[in-house]
Design an enzyme around this catalytic site. Structure first.
Site, PDB file in Angstrom:
ATOM      1  N   GLU A  82      32.364 107.377 -29.641  1.00  0.00           N
ATOM      2  CA  GLU A  82      33.255 106.653 -30.536  1.00  0.00           C
ATOM      3  C   GLU A  82      33.843 105.425 -29.836  1.00  0.00           C
ATOM      4  O   GLU A  82      33.804 105.326 -28.599  1.00  0.00           O
ATOM      5  CB  GLU A  82      34.401 107.586 -30.958  1.00  0.00           C
ATOM      6  CG  GLU A  82      33.944 108.848 -31.693  1.00  0.00           C
ATOM      7  CD  GLU A  82      33.518 108.591 -33.141  1.00  0.00           C
ATOM      8  OE1 GLU A  82      33.033 107.500 -33.465  1.00  0.00           O
ATOM      9  OE2 GLU A  82      33.678 109.511 -33.953  1.00  0.00           O
ATOM     10  N   ASN A 115      31.570 102.467 -37.624  1.00  0.00           N
ATOM     11  CA  ASN A 115      32.476 101.947 -36.586  1.00  0.00           C
ATOM     12  C   ASN A 115      31.715 101.572 -35.307  1.00  0.00           C
ATOM     13  O   ASN A 115      32.325 101.337 -34.265  1.00  0.00           O
ATOM     14  CB  ASN A 115      33.536 103.009 -36.249  1.00  0.00           C
ATOM     15  CG  ASN A 115      32.911 104.300 -35.741  1.00  0.00           C
ATOM     16  OD1 ASN A 115      31.687 104.406 -35.644  1.00  0.00           O
ATOM     17  ND2 ASN A 115      33.740 105.280 -35.408  1.00  0.00           N
ATOM     18  N   ASP A 124      23.851 115.346 -30.870  1.00  0.00           N
ATOM     19  CA  ASP A 124      25.281 115.656 -31.008  1.00  0.00           C
ATOM     20  C   ASP A 124      25.512 116.772 -32.019  1.00  0.00           C
ATOM     21  O   ASP A 124      24.575 117.242 -32.665  1.00  0.00           O
ATOM     22  CB  ASP A 124      26.073 114.397 -31.392  1.00  0.00           C
ATOM     23  CG  ASP A 124      25.488 113.675 -32.604  1.00  0.00           C
ATOM     24  OD1 ASP A 124      24.573 114.224 -33.242  1.00  0.00           O
ATOM     25  OD2 ASP A 124      25.949 112.571 -32.904  1.00  0.00           O
ATOM     26  N   HIS A 181      29.639 103.594 -33.670  1.00  0.00           N
ATOM     27  CA  HIS A 181      29.348 104.708 -32.752  1.00  0.00           C
ATOM     28  C   HIS A 181      27.850 104.988 -32.679  1.00  0.00           C
ATOM     29  O   HIS A 181      27.103 104.681 -33.599  1.00  0.00           O
ATOM     30  CB  HIS A 181      30.152 105.966 -33.092  1.00  0.00           C
ATOM     31  CG  HIS A 181      29.703 106.737 -34.292  1.00  0.00           C
ATOM     32  ND1 HIS A 181      30.508 107.655 -34.937  1.00  0.00           N
ATOM     33  CD2 HIS A 181      28.536 106.754 -34.988  1.00  0.00           C
ATOM     34  CE1 HIS A 181      29.855 108.197 -35.942  1.00  0.00           C
ATOM     35  NE2 HIS A 181      28.666 107.666 -35.999  1.00  0.00           N
TER      36      HIS A 181
END
Ligand code: F6R
Length: 244
Positions: free
Chosen positions: A143, A136, A67, A138
């Site tokens: 996400e 979170n 990414d 991810h």
């Protein structure tokens, strides 16, 4: 999915490095997809040392970057590009043709996504993916609420990712979007290692392993991967209900 627990970050990192080494030794044309960030730092450093010390035949392998922050240039220390070149690609002396990263500065990011998808397909799929986990849940920049069937895509970053992401940058940096390999690619990957260390990851790891599979916590997709391994140090595993 399997969960493996190591006494500390050093032993966890050595185990990850060994799997990277073995994957390329067994298949010199292997396709390896790497996350950047703090967790993969020591695994990558140990892999590079071992590969160089033992003259691993690496010139036929392909490396993909998982990414990138949209709009952050490669020379910025906080970019994934910077991490991967400085930690892995340059120390290994890889050739440009062996490396495929998203150009997050491109005018047309959809072309970047299509190109990455084609590279993956043309190389016969990804053999080994090494990912971290966000606070979170991810994976990459997949996400919360992401579709599990996405290939490469651009995504609005979650508030947590924008806040936590500041840790990579020398000065406050505007972050809003990410470009990432999607979870469908993760599911198609032959072996996936999700690595986490430290107590700060203990709660999200417990949720990843024990919650129902849901895109609210994207990392729960690991539960459904036949060759997915969650590799943890003792601290990151400390909240798992070990009876289950
Ligand atoms: C970075 C990436 C992210 C990180 C995750 C954990 O390329 O893909 O998903 O893996 O945010 O980051 P660290 O390892 O810094 O805790």
């Amino acid at each position: 999915m399997e969960t493996k627990i190591y006494p500390d970050y050093e032993t966890l990192s050595a185990a990850v490095a060994q799997i990277m080494f073995d994957t390329i030794q067994q298949k010199p044309t292997a396709v390896i997809c790497l996350a950047s960030g703090h967790t993969p730092l020591l695994p990558c450093q140990l892999f590079v040392k071992k590969a160089n010390d033992e003259h691993l035949h690496i010139s036929e392998a392909t490396f993909l970057g998982l990414d990138e922050w949209v709009g952050v240039p490669p020379e910025n220390e906080g970019s994934c590009h910077y991490f991967l070149y400085n930690t892995v690609f340059n120390p290994l002396g890889l050739q440009a043709g062996q490396i495929h990263l998203f150009n997050s500065m491109a005018d047309d990011l959809s072309i970047e996504c299509i190109t990455m998808d084609e590279v993956i397909e043309n190389n016969g799929g990804i053999d080994l993916m090494i990912v971290g986990i966000g606070m979170n849940g991810h994976i990459g920049f997949n996400e919360p609420e992401v579709s599990f069937t996405n290939l490469s895509h651009v995504i609005e970053l979650d508030k947590t990712t924008i806040e936590v992401g500041q840790k990579y940058f020398p000065a406050a940096t505007t972050l809003s979007k990410g470009i990432t390999i999607g979870l469908q690619h993760l599911m198609n990957t032959k072996q996936v290692l999700l690595i986490a260390n430290g107590e700060k990851k203990a709660t999200i790891i417990q949720q990843t392993i024990e919650s129902e599979v849901s895109n609210q916590i994207p990392a729960t997709i690991m539960q459904t991967h036949k060759h997915g391994v969650i590799m943890l140090d003792d601290a990151a595993s400390s909240k798992i209900n070990k009876i289950n």
